[in-house]
Scaffold this active site. Structure first.
Site, PDB file in Angstrom:
ATOM      1  N   LYS A 223       0.809  -1.223   0.000  1.00  0.00           N
ATOM      2  CA  LYS A 223       0.000   0.000   0.000  1.00  0.00           C
ATOM      3  C   LYS A 223       0.837   1.266   0.000  1.00  0.00           C
ATOM      4  CE  LYS A 223      -4.342  -2.027   1.327  1.00  0.00           C
ATOM      5  NZ  LYS A 223      -5.282  -2.391   2.380  1.00  0.00           N
ATOM      6  N   ARG A 258      -3.205 -10.316   5.133  1.00  0.00           N
ATOM      7  CA  ARG A 258      -3.690 -10.336   3.745  1.00  0.00           C
ATOM      8  C   ARG A 258      -2.581  -9.766   2.865  1.00  0.00           C
ATOM      9  NH1 ARG A 258      -6.053  -7.057   0.025  1.00  0.00           N
ATOM     10  NH2 ARG A 258      -7.787  -7.891  -1.205  1.00  0.00           N
TER      11      ARG A 258
END
Ligand code: HH2
Length: 278
Positions: A223, A258
């Site tokens: 991210k 995740r």
């Protein structure tokens, strides 16, 4: 050790770590958009994630990256229709990353056991009742606003406390809809309506969220905050930063990770856990 959903739902007690591999069946995901849209490529990737040691595969047919547009239920179902039977046949639990009950119902029929709802049941009033009726596990994630606008100007006074309050409130909403608390997984929603400092505070403050008494999932993979810290503009080259974020959250009690690169996460968690036990 083969994983089942009960093991994942009990991980806040056992503290065992579970790696969730990301499978984006989308044209526009921020780090791998388009790569796994062709069904053969998606199934190949699912096998690869399983071979690398994934405990769970999260299949998503709608990108929720900042600025993304919504994808209809029909389009999401079309994207996963062909691949879900092959992915669920791999013998590890599968989750469906959707906020829409119609998509979740289709995926549950195809053998998925977990609904990963980044809106925590706020987007579609039918989703939590569906999970209750079908006995599905649910990931409830925190997001401030909606993907289209969530990064515009996110503000918090105390981000960890506010995310904790939100997750407690959504867990109560899930229970009111008939979802047993034992079937809920909580997620602070890294990158969803958060600035760099918010993401860092949440990854450092997992312990406070774990105190809610349910397993905590974190999704820092590739991210933007990793790019902001390191200057790395290519999301595919943020693997090392992803691992660092996972290991830090692990110390605070997160048990589900995740990630796009499963093999690296499995290896890193195994080594870190062994050291922490020594
Ligand atoms: N992050 C993304 C998507 N789904 N679900 C949960 N529970 N937690 C997360 O942090 C999370 C999530 C975004 O990552 P990705 O799927 O790789 O990208 P995109 O939304 O662009 O498909």
């Amino acid at each position: 050790m083969a994983t089942n959903v009960a093991d994942i739902l009990n991980s806040h007690r056992t503290r065992r770590a579970f790696v969730c591999g990301v499978l984006n069946v989308t044209p526009d995901s921020f780090s791998d958009g388009g790569t796994f849209l062709p069904p053969e490529a998606a199934v190949r990737q699912a096998r690869q994630l399983a071979d690398e040691g994934a405990d769970l595969i999260d299949v998503g047919a709608e990108s929720t990256r900042p600025g993304s547009d919504r994808v209809s239920a029909g389009e999401q179902i079309d994207r996963v229709r062909e691949i879900l039977p092959a992915v669920t046949a791999l013998g590890i639990p599968v989750s469906i990353d959707t906020t829409l009950a119609e998509v979740a119902a289709f995926a549950l029929d195809a053998g998925t056991a977990i609904i990963n709802d980044v809106s925590a049941g706020r987007d579609d009033a039918d989703l939590l009742p569906l999970a209750a009726k079908r006995g599905a596990a649910v990931v409830l994630m925190h997001m401030l606003g909606a993907p289209k606008t969530m990064q515009a100007d996110p503000q918090y006074e105390d981000v960890v406390a506010e995310v904790g309050e939100f997750l407690a409130e959504r867990m109560a909403a899930a229970e009111a809809a008939g979802v047993a608390r034992e079937r809920v997984i909580l997620d602070p929603g890294i990158g969803f309506g958060k600035r760099l400092e918010h993401n860092l505070a949440l990854l450092a403050g997992v312990e406070q969220l774990a105190a809610l008494g349910r397993p905590v999932l974190v999704g820092p993979s590739r991210k933007r905050f990793i790019g902001e810290l390191t200057g790395e503009t290519d999301p595919q080259r943020r693997g090392a930063g992803t691992i660092a974020a996972c290991l830090t959250a692990r110390r605070g009690g997160a048990t589900i990770f995740r990630v796009h690169e499963v093999g690296a996460a499995v290896q890193a968690l195994r080594v870190a856990d062994a050291i922490n036990r020594a």
